[in-house]
Design an enzyme around this catalytic site. Structure first.
Site, PDB file in Angstrom:
ATOM      1  N   ASP A 165      67.047  30.795  60.048  1.00 16.54           N
ATOM      2  CA  ASP A 165      66.188  31.913  60.460  1.00 16.54           C
ATOM      3  C   ASP A 165      67.016  33.088  60.989  1.00 16.54           C
ATOM      4  OD1 ASP A 165      64.090  33.498  61.197  1.00 16.54           O
ATOM      5  OD2 ASP A 165      63.077  32.004  62.409  1.00 16.54           O
ATOM      6  N   SER A 180      62.314  36.055  70.037  1.00 20.11           N
ATOM      7  CA  SER A 180      62.801  35.741  68.694  1.00 20.11           C
ATOM      8  C   SER A 180      63.957  36.654  68.327  1.00 20.11           C
ATOM      9  CB  SER A 180      61.675  35.911  67.675  1.00 20.11           C
ATOM     10  OG  SER A 180      60.692  34.927  67.837  1.00 20.11           O
ATOM     11  N   HIS A 191      62.444  35.934  60.444  1.00 21.11           N
ATOM     12  CA  HIS A 191      61.025  36.257  60.606  1.00 21.11           C
ATOM     13  C   HIS A 191      60.823  37.568  61.366  1.00 21.11           C
ATOM     14  CE1 HIS A 191      61.252  34.013  64.577  1.00 21.11           C
ATOM     15  NE2 HIS A 191      60.389  34.941  64.927  1.00 21.11           N
TER      16      HIS A 191
END
Length: 712
Positions: free
Chosen positions: A220, A647, A84
């Site tokens: 991810d 992230s 992402h």
């Protein structure tokens, strides 16, 4: 004596911060909690984590694309981050005919790696504390303008002293609401290329439904490479550039883990407000975030309507939609978590204890009225803050306003030039037009403009609203937009070829955009004095809070600077409505591929899986990446303290070996930016073994594995 006993009771009533709470500046590690970390399982020294003179862990961690974290994993510039985090770049490199976002992508040799325009990575070279230097020139009697002038002058001087004539980017930040100051020296690399990504069905498995929820089964990650010039220095993209050699790259562990094992994360967390008062939290969850949630949901609905009709639009808006959706769920989850966890009551209890200290004779003059003043400040700015939230989503999503404003002054200047001036400016103007209209769906943008302005008119109080927006005919703004110079790329180019200053001055969209921006500036001026008092009171409150708790090691709020957080591999407390997909509750610290298959729904946008993945799982073709217990891990939990910006951050064991990539938090603790919940707050990570298995087995890109240092 009574007063001394009262103060002693007050001091002892504070609970010491948990060792794994806090996002620590790397220079604080040795001074504050290095010994604690060693006891918990860290095998590295403080010097091995952060060093100016030698290679250290910090040299392998980079800020990725300005809003995420990544880690260097090879001596040839290879890096891992989240899928992402690379989403926008992957979408930008995709077309309906070459859809890397949907189908995945693997470069089988370096010449096939794709330049990711606009993506850069930032290495931290060093940092230092300049609090004494700056605070020596400040006092609490200064006006905001006087204070700002001194701070700005010091910032400018510090930047000049450390940039080495532009070689480095130097950023100075305030901490603890303006009570301390640190500077950071960075080196930015701009040639970054996409090396590999799993398909969206793996990288975003579970979609919005699973976002912020446990158990997760999301692969991810994405893979990029950093390039430099022949001398190893940052350079713009060039085919002649070579893979850069980082000072340190992370070894990768295949050992696995169990609950209680040490876990450390280093990254660039975005922003927390751990020292926000009860008044601030009340404003946030009762007014500010509901405005954000409502306006972002409306924007999502408009985008989704057109994305579902056209694959090109879906790709063009994929990154924007994903970002808006992520924060939409986060903000709503924060509202729910604050209410459920009784966060405001906890803050009020702490403030009551602070007041006991603040009202002591030696403190009352400086700190006695700070909380009451903050309460009054929030009452003054409440409606204005709501307006800011509706306005921020309008600016983010209604692109006709931003396009008109961005191009307006440029086209005015262009129209005023003589023929020679126009010829000189034309390439710049065309480049600007190409950029702002890239991936624009005009029908979508027309409906977005109508919808967002209409919502603004309905929800924002008139005394703080933009008069320009309030006077607009929200139902017909799209008609104005479509008749504007800024309607399409073609209409803007037509103006470039036939410039007319009177036409641009009379343009309805430019009038709307300029009026709105001017209204925002006037609104800021209107609240300048209130904001000045608010900033001072926040600074004084945190100054007093720290002085009232001399036994507590305070950590600064996150502000996109490099931080370290440590904890352990962990489980979540039992929840009756949680389904574990074959994993026992006592083992709920991890998920595996059987859970992915259990969630699989053929053709479902969120839970579909590639047939190749299903075939590999059916064959149990996991190779060296399966756990010693026999399962193929996907995600795992740790109790590290992170937030947005983390992230893609590396999750490391006590030896500094990579064991996973942080990518999410859990819904039970979405109030984590405000308060750390020691019971519920967890980090959700993608297991590094799943990353490597996907690269080698699913992607057939085993040549990338050969670049890595694997610890078995």
């Amino acid at each position: 004596m009574k007063r001394i006993l009262l103060l002693l009771t007050f001091m002892l009533s504070f609970v010491q911060l948990r060792a794994d709470e806090g996002m620590w500046l790397l220079t604080m590690i040795k001074r504050l909690n290095g010994v604690d970390m060693q006891k918990e399982g860290l095998k590295l020294t403080a010097e091995e984590i952060y060093s100016v003179n030698h290679s250290s862990l910090k040299d392998a961690i980079v800020q990725f694309a300005g809003g995420c974290t990544a880690e260097m994993v090879s001596k040839e510039g290879l890096l891992f981050t989240n899928h992402h985090c690379g989403y926008g770049a992957i979408a930008a490199l995709s077309t309906p005919a070459n859809d890397h976002l949907t189908n995945g992508f693997w470069a089988m040799k370096k010449s096939e790696e794709l330049p990711a325009a606009g993506v850069n990575v930032r290495f931290m070279v060093r940092m230092d504390d300049v609090s004494k230097r700056i605070n020596a020139k400040l006092n609490n009697n200064m006006s905001a303008d006087e204070r700002k002038a001194i701070i700005d002058a010091e910032y400018k001087a510090i930047q000049a002293e450390n940039s080495e004539n532009g070689k480095y980017t130097v950023v100075v930040r305030d901490f603890f609401n303006g009570n301390e100051f640190y500077y950071f020296v960075y080196q930015d690399f701009k040639d970054v290329r996409l090396v590999g990504t799993p398909p969206n069905s793996l990288g975003k498995f579970g979609g919005d439904t699973d976002n912020w929820e446990w158990p997760r089964h999301t692969v991810d990650f994405s893979v990029f490479r950093v390039y430099a010039d022949a001398n190893g220095n940052p350079a713009e993209y060039s085919p002649s550039n070579v893979p850069m050699t980082p000072k340190h790259s992370l070894p990768i562990s295949l050992k696995g883990y169990k609950p209680g094992d040490f876990a450390m994360i280093v990254g660039f967390p975005g922003r927390t407000n751990r020292y926000l008062t009860s008044y601030g939290i009340s404003q946030m969850v009762n007014k500010d975030y509901p405005a954000w949630v409502e306006s972002s949901k409306l924007a999502m609905d408009v985008m989704k309507k057109y994305m579902d009709k056209d694959q090109a639009t879906k790709l063009d808006y994929a990154s924007q939609y994903a970002s808006v959706a992520n924060y939409w769920k986060n903000r709503q989850g924060t509202i729910d978590a604050v209410e459920k966890n009784n966060t405001i009551a906890e803050k009020k209890a702490l403030e009551d204890k602070f007041m006991t200290w603040a009202l002591l004779p030696e403190n009352v003059e400086t700190y006695g009225g700070v909380l009451e003043d903050l309460k009054a400040n929030y009452a003054q700015i409440s409606n204005r803050n709501v307006e800011r939230n509706y306005s921020s989503q309008l600016q983010r999503n209604a692109k006709y306003i931003t396009i008109s404003y961005q191009l307006g002054s440029l086209l005015k200047t262009y129209a005023d030039q003589d023929e020679a001036g126009k010829a000189a400016m034309k390439p710049k103007v065309i480049a600007a037009i190409d950029k702002v209209y890239d991936g624009i769906n005009t029908k979508l943008e027309g409906e977005m403009l109508n919808s967002m302005v209409n919502l603004y008119q309905q929800r924002v109080a008139k005394d703080v609203a933009s008069p320009t927006l309030m006077a607009a005919d929200a139902k017909n703004l799209s008609t104005l937009a479509f008749s504007s110079v800024f309607a399409t790329k073609e209409s803007a180019m037509n103006f470039v070829n036939n410039p007319d200053r009177l036409k641009i001055d009379a343009d309805p969209m430019l009038k709307l955009a300029d009026g709105y921006v001017n209204d925002q500036k006037l609104g800021a001026e209107k609240f300048a004095k209130v904001d000045e008092a608010f900033a001072k009171n926040n600074r004084m409150f945190l100054d007093g809070l720290r002085k009232s708790q001399p036994q507590t090691d305070f950590y600064p709020d996150a502000n996109s600077t490099m931080r370290l957080t440590y904890g352990h591999v962990a489980t979540l407390p039992e929840r009756s409505d949680r389904k574990y997909f074959g994993i026992s509750e006592k083992d709920n610290y991890y998920t595996d591929v059987t859970g992915m298959v259990a969630k699989y729904k053929k053709g479902d946008e969120e839970f579909d899986l590639p047939q190749r993945f299903l075939d590999l799982v059916k064959k149990k073709d996991f190779g060296r990446y399966k756990d010693k217990k026999g399962f193929m891990p996907v995600n795992f939990l740790s109790d590290n303290d992170i937030t947005g910006g983390n992230s893609g951050s590396p999750v490391m064991d006590g030896n500094g070996n990579l064991i996973g990539l942080a990518f999410d938090g859990n819904s039970e603790a979405l109030s984590g930016d405000i308060i750390f919940d020691k019971k519920w707050q967890k980090t959700i990570n993608v297991d590094i073994r799943m990353v490597l298995w996907t690269i080698e087995k699913y992607g057939n890109a085993g040549h990338l594995i050969s670049e890595l240092t694997l610890v078995k």
